[in-house]
Scaffold this motif. Structure first.
Motif, PDB file in Angstrom:
ATOM      1  N   THR A 182       0.830  -1.204   0.000  1.00 20.25           N
ATOM      2  CA  THR A 182       0.000   0.000   0.000  1.00 20.25           C
ATOM      3  C   THR A 182       0.867   1.256   0.000  1.00 20.25           C
ATOM      4  OG1 THR A 182      -1.780  -1.141   1.158  1.00 20.25           O
ATOM      5  CG2 THR A 182      -1.813   1.261   1.232  1.00 20.25           C
ATOM      6  N   ALA A 183       1.886   1.274   0.840  1.00 19.58           N
ATOM      7  CA  ALA A 183       2.788   2.437   0.886  1.00 19.58           C
ATOM      8  C   ALA A 183       3.494   2.615  -0.454  1.00 19.58           C
ATOM      9  CB  ALA A 183       3.800   2.272   2.012  1.00 19.58           C
ATOM     10  N   ALA A 184       3.973   1.520  -1.029  1.00 17.55           N
ATOM     11  CA  ALA A 184       4.641   1.594  -2.330  1.00 17.55           C
ATOM     12  C   ALA A 184       3.674   2.093  -3.396  1.00 17.55           C
ATOM     13  CB  ALA A 184       5.214   0.232  -2.710  1.00 17.55           C
ATOM     14  N   ALA A 185       2.434   1.636  -3.365  1.00 16.17           N
ATOM     15  CA  ALA A 185       1.434   2.076  -4.345  1.00 16.17           C
ATOM     16  C   ALA A 185       1.171   3.572  -4.227  1.00 16.17           C
ATOM     17  CB  ALA A 185       0.141   1.289  -4.188  1.00 16.17           C
ATOM     18  N   LEU A 186       1.091   4.074  -3.000  1.00 14.74           N
ATOM     19  CA  LEU A 186       0.852   5.507  -2.814  1.00 14.74           C
ATOM     20  C   LEU A 186       2.042   6.334  -3.308  1.00 14.74           C
ATOM     21  CD1 LEU A 186      -0.947   5.428   0.646  1.00 14.74           C
ATOM     22  CD2 LEU A 186      -1.972   5.736  -1.625  1.00 14.74           C
ATOM     23  N   VAL A 187       3.247   5.855  -3.050  1.00 15.42           N
ATOM     24  CA  VAL A 187       4.433   6.533  -3.572  1.00 15.42           C
ATOM     25  C   VAL A 187       4.434   6.484  -5.100  1.00 15.42           C
ATOM     26  CG1 VAL A 187       6.961   6.392  -3.729  1.00 15.42           C
ATOM     27  CG2 VAL A 187       5.833   6.204  -1.501  1.00 15.42           C
ATOM     28  N   ALA A 188       4.099   5.324  -5.651  1.00 15.91           N
ATOM     29  CA  ALA A 188       4.056   5.174  -7.108  1.00 15.91           C
ATOM     30  C   ALA A 188       3.017   6.103  -7.726  1.00 15.91           C
ATOM     31  CB  ALA A 188       3.771   3.722  -7.482  1.00 15.91           C
ATOM     32  N   ILE A 189       1.867   6.220  -7.098  1.00 18.27           N
ATOM     33  CA  ILE A 189       0.820   7.116  -7.606  1.00 18.27           C
ATOM     34  C   ILE A 189       1.309   8.562  -7.587  1.00 18.27           C
ATOM     35  CG2 ILE A 189      -1.449   8.108  -7.068  1.00 18.27           C
ATOM     36  CD1 ILE A 189      -2.246   5.194  -6.173  1.00 18.27           C
ATOM     37  N   ALA A 190       1.913   8.971  -6.489  1.00 19.48           N
ATOM     38  CA  ALA A 190       2.385  10.356  -6.381  1.00 19.48           C
ATOM     39  C   ALA A 190       3.470  10.663  -7.406  1.00 19.48           C
ATOM     40  CB  ALA A 190       2.901  10.623  -4.964  1.00 19.48           C
ATOM     41  N   THR A 191       4.425   9.771  -7.571  1.00 16.47           N
ATOM     42  CA  THR A 191       5.528  10.049  -8.488  1.00 16.47           C
ATOM     43  C   THR A 191       5.120   9.865  -9.948  1.00 16.47           C
ATOM     44  OG1 THR A 191       6.385   7.818  -8.035  1.00 16.47           O
ATOM     45  CG2 THR A 191       7.368   9.642  -6.808  1.00 16.47           C
ATOM     46  N   THR A 192       4.263   8.913 -10.216  1.00 11.23           N
ATOM     47  CA  THR A 192       3.729   8.771 -11.572  1.00 11.23           C
ATOM     48  C   THR A 192       2.904  10.003 -11.922  1.00 11.23           C
ATOM     49  OG1 THR A 192       3.732   6.367 -11.459  1.00 11.23           O
ATOM     50  CG2 THR A 192       2.267   7.355 -13.090  1.00 11.23           C
ATOM     51  N   GLY A 193       2.192  10.532 -10.956  1.00  2.71           N
ATOM     52  CA  GLY A 193       1.392  11.734 -11.167  1.00  2.71           C
ATOM     53  C   GLY A 193       2.217  12.932 -11.604  1.00  2.71           C
ATOM     54  N   ILE A 194       3.458  13.007 -11.136  1.00  4.53           N
ATOM     55  CA  ILE A 194       4.337  14.104 -11.543  1.00  4.53           C
ATOM     56  C   ILE A 194       4.623  14.022 -13.041  1.00  4.53           C
ATOM     57  CG2 ILE A 194       6.688  15.043 -11.326  1.00  4.53           C
ATOM     58  CD1 ILE A 194       6.536  14.114  -8.327  1.00  4.53           C
ATOM     59  N   ILE A 195       4.972  12.841 -13.510  1.00  4.92           N
ATOM     60  CA  ILE A 195       5.289  12.665 -14.928  1.00  4.92           C
ATOM     61  C   ILE A 195       4.012  12.786 -15.769  1.00  4.92           C
ATOM     62  CG2 ILE A 195       6.394  11.189 -16.655  1.00  4.92           C
ATOM     63  CD1 ILE A 195       8.267  12.228 -14.366  1.00  4.92           C
ATOM     64  N   TYR A 196       2.919  12.219 -15.268  1.00  7.12           N
ATOM     65  CA  TYR A 196       1.622  12.334 -15.956  1.00  7.12           C
ATOM     66  C   TYR A 196       1.270  13.812 -16.164  1.00  7.12           C
ATOM     67  CZ  TYR A 196      -3.474  12.701 -16.215  1.00  7.12           C
ATOM     68  OH  TYR A 196      -4.752  13.057 -16.571  1.00  7.12           O
ATOM     69  N   GLY A 197       1.360  14.594 -15.102  1.00  3.17           N
ATOM     70  CA  GLY A 197       1.018  16.010 -15.189  1.00  3.17           C
ATOM     71  C   GLY A 197       1.916  16.764 -16.161  1.00  3.17           C
ATOM     72  N   THR A 198       3.188  16.417 -16.150  1.00  2.00           N
ATOM     73  CA  THR A 198       4.138  17.051 -17.063  1.00  2.00           C
ATOM     74  C   THR A 198       3.781  16.737 -18.513  1.00  2.00           C
ATOM     75  OG1 THR A 198       5.867  16.925 -15.385  1.00  2.00           O
ATOM     76  CG2 THR A 198       6.578  17.219 -17.663  1.00  2.00           C
ATOM     77  N   ASP A 199       3.494  15.461 -18.782  1.00  5.60           N
ATOM     78  CA  ASP A 199       3.162  15.071 -20.156  1.00  5.60           C
ATOM     79  C   ASP A 199       1.823  15.647 -20.607  1.00  5.60           C
ATOM     80  OD1 ASP A 199       5.542  13.769 -20.515  1.00  5.60           O
ATOM     81  OD2 ASP A 199       4.697  11.757 -20.592  1.00  5.60           O
ATOM     82  N   ILE A 200       0.849  15.675 -19.727  1.00 12.36           N
ATOM     83  CA  ILE A 200      -0.447  16.272 -20.081  1.00 12.36           C
ATOM     84  C   ILE A 200      -0.269  17.763 -20.373  1.00 12.36           C
ATOM     85  CG2 ILE A 200      -2.720  16.912 -19.162  1.00 12.36           C
ATOM     86  CD1 ILE A 200      -2.638  14.038 -20.121  1.00 12.36           C
ATOM     87  N   PHE A 201       0.492  18.465 -19.544  1.00 12.06           N
ATOM     88  CA  PHE A 201       0.762  19.880 -19.784  1.00 12.06           C
ATOM     89  C   PHE A 201       1.457  20.071 -21.131  1.00 12.06           C
ATOM     90  CE2 PHE A 201       3.591  23.571 -19.605  1.00 12.06           C
ATOM     91  CZ  PHE A 201       2.682  24.576 -19.331  1.00 12.06           C
ATOM     92  N   ALA A 202       2.431  19.224 -21.412  1.00 15.56           N
ATOM     93  CA  ALA A 202       3.147  19.330 -22.687  1.00 15.56           C
ATOM     94  C   ALA A 202       2.198  19.099 -23.859  1.00 15.56           C
ATOM     95  CB  ALA A 202       4.304  18.337 -22.732  1.00 15.56           C
ATOM     96  N   ALA A 203       1.315  18.112 -23.735  1.00 12.58           N
ATOM     97  CA  ALA A 203       0.380  17.804 -24.826  1.00 12.58           C
ATOM     98  C   ALA A 203      -0.649  18.916 -25.020  1.00 12.58           C
ATOM     99  CB  ALA A 203      -0.318  16.471 -24.549  1.00 12.58           C
ATOM    100  N   LEU A 204      -1.175  19.427 -23.914  1.00 14.71           N
ATOM    101  CA  LEU A 204      -2.250  20.414 -24.000  1.00 14.71           C
ATOM    102  C   LEU A 204      -1.776  21.849 -24.208  1.00 14.71           C
ATOM    103  CD1 LEU A 204      -4.617  19.174 -21.141  1.00 14.71           C
ATOM    104  CD2 LEU A 204      -4.980  18.973 -23.614  1.00 14.71           C
ATOM    105  N   VAL A 205      -0.572  22.186 -23.716  1.00 10.81           N
ATOM    106  CA  VAL A 205      -0.128  23.578 -23.729  1.00 10.81           C
ATOM    107  C   VAL A 205       1.139  23.774 -24.561  1.00 10.81           C
ATOM    108  CG1 VAL A 205       0.603  25.518 -22.282  1.00 10.81           C
ATOM    109  CG2 VAL A 205      -1.212  23.997 -21.495  1.00 10.81           C
ATOM    110  N   LEU A 206       2.211  23.051 -24.235  1.00 10.33           N
ATOM    111  CA  LEU A 206       3.480  23.288 -24.925  1.00 10.33           C
ATOM    112  C   LEU A 206       3.424  22.936 -26.402  1.00 10.33           C
ATOM    113  CD1 LEU A 206       6.204  22.157 -22.362  1.00 10.33           C
ATOM    114  CD2 LEU A 206       5.494  24.472 -22.960  1.00 10.33           C
ATOM    115  N   ARG A 207       2.824  21.798 -26.723  1.00  8.86           N
ATOM    116  CA  ARG A 207       2.777  21.349 -28.122  1.00  8.86           C
ATOM    117  C   ARG A 207       2.095  22.368 -29.014  1.00  8.86           C
ATOM    118  NH1 ARG A 207      -0.694  19.505 -31.285  1.00  8.86           N
ATOM    119  NH2 ARG A 207      -2.266  19.304 -29.676  1.00  8.86           N
ATOM    120  N   PRO A 208       0.863  22.789 -28.711  1.00 12.36           N
ATOM    121  CA  PRO A 208       0.227  23.764 -29.602  1.00 12.36           C
ATOM    122  C   PRO A 208       0.912  25.137 -29.566  1.00 12.36           C
ATOM    123  CG  PRO A 208      -1.230  23.233 -27.765  1.00 12.36           C
ATOM    124  CD  PRO A 208      -0.058  22.308 -27.681  1.00 12.36           C
ATOM    125  N   ALA A 209       1.496  25.498 -28.438  1.00 13.68           N
ATOM    126  CA  ALA A 209       2.208  26.779 -28.382  1.00 13.68           C
ATOM    127  C   ALA A 209       3.430  26.740 -29.288  1.00 13.68           C
ATOM    128  CB  ALA A 209       2.615  27.095 -26.949  1.00 13.68           C
TER     129      ALA A 209
END
Length: 153
Positions: free
Chosen positions: A6-33
């Protein structure tokens, strides 16, 4: 699911979320800009963005992979299936990043550092753009698998 899993899963969710957010931002904002920007602007700004991203984001990405592997190794049943799907998605993401995105990032970082504009800036950015939605989808799949692991414990 054990306390460790459970602890590992929560850490994995938090750290995966960082990369997820970065890629979503890049797809939605950086790419079209970048599409509407001058080549010199793309080479300079995105080269500098990649300079910081390539230096700072490997840590959460690595932690996400290790934590997800730990969840997979220490879980059972549906939790193991969810985390195994997440691990496969993260490894596929890493393959795409390593093979396509990282070499382009390196070229743009060098251009920004040298205050130059590569003659193929537009082609480099188009190639980078061509995989960002796939990368974002793989990060989404990884998060879904990890959330499934936590919710089905």
């Amino acid at each position: 699911m054990s306390t460790l899993a459970t602890a590992a899963a929560l850490v994995a969710i938090a750290t995966t979320g960082i990369i997820y957010g970065t890629d979503i931002f890049a797809a939605l904002v950086l790419r079209p800009a970048a599409v509407g920007a001058a080549d010199a602007s793309v080479a300079d700004l995105l080269g500098r963005v990649h300079e910081y991203g390539d230096r700072r984001l490997p840590a959460p990405g690595t932690v996400a992979l290790i934590a997800t592997a730990l969840v997979t190794a220490t879980s059972h049943n549906a939790a193991r299936i969810g985390s195994a799907i997440a691990l496969a998605a993260l490894l596929a993401w890493l393959a795409i990043y390593s093979r396509i995105s990282a070499p382009i990032n390196k070229q743009l970082r060098a251009a920004a550092a040298n205050h130059t504009v590569p003659p193929d800036t537009r082609a480099l950015q188009q190639r980078w753009d061509s995989v960002i939605w796939t990368r974002a989808a793989l990060q989404s799949l990884a998060l879904a698998g990890l959330l499934t692991a936590v919710l089905t414990r």
